[in-house]
Design a protein around this motif. Structure first.
Motif, PDB file in Angstrom:
ATOM      1  N   GLY A   1       0.808  -1.229   0.000  1.00  0.00           N
ATOM      2  CA  GLY A   1       0.000   0.000   0.000  1.00  0.00           C
ATOM      3  C   GLY A   1       0.831   1.265   0.000  1.00  0.00           C
ATOM      4  O   GLY A   1       0.477   2.253  -0.644  1.00  0.00           O
ATOM      5  N   SER A   2       1.956   1.252   0.715  1.00  0.00           N
ATOM      6  CA  SER A   2       2.766   2.467   0.796  1.00  0.00           C
ATOM      7  C   SER A   2       3.786   2.603  -0.338  1.00  0.00           C
ATOM      8  O   SER A   2       4.193   3.706  -0.671  1.00  0.00           O
ATOM      9  CB  SER A   2       3.481   2.541   2.151  1.00  0.00           C
ATOM     10  OG  SER A   2       4.469   1.554   2.253  1.00  0.00           O
ATOM     11  N   MET A   3       4.200   1.483  -0.934  1.00  0.00           N
ATOM     12  CA  MET A   3       5.242   1.545  -1.964  1.00  0.00           C
ATOM     13  C   MET A   3       4.709   1.566  -3.395  1.00  0.00           C
ATOM     14  O   MET A   3       5.356   2.121  -4.277  1.00  0.00           O
ATOM     15  CB  MET A   3       6.197   0.353  -1.832  1.00  0.00           C
ATOM     16  CG  MET A   3       6.979   0.339  -0.552  1.00  0.00           C
ATOM     17  SD  MET A   3       8.197   1.654  -0.565  1.00  0.00           S
ATOM     18  CE  MET A   3       9.045   1.346   0.954  1.00  0.00           C
ATOM     19  N   ASP A   4       3.559   0.970  -3.632  1.00  0.00           N
ATOM     20  CA  ASP A   4       3.043   0.887  -4.996  1.00  0.00           C
ATOM     21  C   ASP A   4       2.727   2.284  -5.527  1.00  0.00           C
ATOM     22  O   ASP A   4       1.972   3.041  -4.914  1.00  0.00           O
ATOM     23  CB  ASP A   4       1.793   0.007  -5.052  1.00  0.00           C
ATOM     24  CG  ASP A   4       1.400  -0.322  -6.482  1.00  0.00           C
ATOM     25  OD1 ASP A   4       2.301  -0.649  -7.281  1.00  0.00           O
ATOM     26  OD2 ASP A   4       0.199  -0.255  -6.804  1.00  0.00           O
ATOM     27  N   GLY A   5       3.345   2.635  -6.629  1.00  0.00           N
ATOM     28  CA  GLY A   5       3.129   3.939  -7.250  1.00  0.00           C
ATOM     29  C   GLY A   5       4.090   5.012  -6.773  1.00  0.00           C
ATOM     30  O   GLY A   5       4.158   6.094  -7.354  1.00  0.00           O
ATOM     31  N   ARG A   6       4.824   4.732  -5.742  1.00  0.00           N
ATOM     32  CA  ARG A   6       5.795   5.677  -5.214  1.00  0.00           C
ATOM     33  C   ARG A   6       6.983   5.768  -6.168  1.00  0.00           C
ATOM     34  O   ARG A   6       7.262   4.847  -6.910  1.00  0.00           O
ATOM     35  CB  ARG A   6       6.248   5.147  -3.855  1.00  0.00           C
ATOM     36  CG  ARG A   6       7.119   6.046  -3.061  1.00  0.00           C
ATOM     37  CD  ARG A   6       7.286   5.425  -1.686  1.00  0.00           C
ATOM     38  NE  ARG A   6       8.369   6.056  -0.988  1.00  0.00           N
ATOM     39  CZ  ARG A   6       8.804   5.677   0.187  1.00  0.00           C
ATOM     40  NH1 ARG A   6       8.244   4.642   0.782  1.00  0.00           N
ATOM     41  NH2 ARG A   6       9.783   6.296   0.767  1.00  0.00           N
ATOM     42  N   PHE A   7       7.703   6.883  -6.124  1.00  0.00           N
ATOM     43  CA  PHE A   7       8.872   7.055  -6.974  1.00  0.00           C
ATOM     44  C   PHE A   7      10.142   6.837  -6.167  1.00  0.00           C
ATOM     45  O   PHE A   7      10.255   7.274  -5.021  1.00  0.00           O
ATOM     46  CB  PHE A   7       8.883   8.437  -7.627  1.00  0.00           C
ATOM     47  CG  PHE A   7       7.927   8.521  -8.773  1.00  0.00           C
ATOM     48  CD1 PHE A   7       8.349   8.289 -10.070  1.00  0.00           C
ATOM     49  CD2 PHE A   7       6.583   8.783  -8.549  1.00  0.00           C
ATOM     50  CE1 PHE A   7       7.464   8.328 -11.129  1.00  0.00           C
ATOM     51  CE2 PHE A   7       5.688   8.832  -9.597  1.00  0.00           C
ATOM     52  CZ  PHE A   7       6.133   8.607 -10.887  1.00  0.00           C
ATOM     53  N   PHE A   8      11.080   6.118  -6.766  1.00  0.00           N
ATOM     54  CA  PHE A   8      12.367   5.816  -6.135  1.00  0.00           C
ATOM     55  C   PHE A   8      13.434   5.970  -7.206  1.00  0.00           C
ATOM     56  O   PHE A   8      13.389   5.295  -8.224  1.00  0.00           O
ATOM     57  CB  PHE A   8      12.349   4.376  -5.587  1.00  0.00           C
ATOM     58  CG  PHE A   8      13.590   4.003  -4.850  1.00  0.00           C
ATOM     59  CD1 PHE A   8      13.727   4.315  -3.506  1.00  0.00           C
ATOM     60  CD2 PHE A   8      14.628   3.352  -5.491  1.00  0.00           C
ATOM     61  CE1 PHE A   8      14.877   3.979  -2.806  1.00  0.00           C
ATOM     62  CE2 PHE A   8      15.784   3.005  -4.811  1.00  0.00           C
ATOM     63  CZ  PHE A   8      15.906   3.324  -3.467  1.00  0.00           C
TER      64      PHE A   8
END
Length: 107
Positions: A54-61
């Protein structure tokens, strides 16, 4: 071979810090030979795995959009990793340089 290049270790450390913030990690593997840059994480508690997705999906790294999902038990990545199994140090260095160049262009 493992994570010989310092960038792989730095990337592994950064990812670990991000996922460890969600919950206790039992195991993490950076699949550095995979062309898409797969990271597998096993949490101590299943609820933390779901929270991580939930917190990492779609986040930019590093200028790239992450895709996070729960593993369904089917290894979809082994075939692509096997393609890089014959990679030597020069091949890995070229691939790493391409990765860095792409990351810099996306910033």
């Amino acid at each position: 071979k493992g994570l010989k290049h310092p960038l792989w270790q730095e990337l592994s450390d950064d990812v670990f810090a991000g996922v460890e913030a969600v919950g206790p990690v039992e195991h993490m593997k950076l699949m550095h030979r995979h062309p898409r840059g797969i990271v597998r994480v096993r949490f101590k508690h299943a609820r933390d795995a779901a929270r991580c997705v939930g917190s990492m999906d779609g986040r930019f790294f590093g200028g790239r959009r992450l895709e996070a999902e729960l593993w369904d038990g089917v290894d979809k990545h082994a075939e692509k990793i096997a393609l890089g199994a014959n990679e030597d140090d020069e091949d890995e260095e070229r691939r790493l340089e391409m990765f860095m160049k792409e990351a810099e262009e996306e910033e």
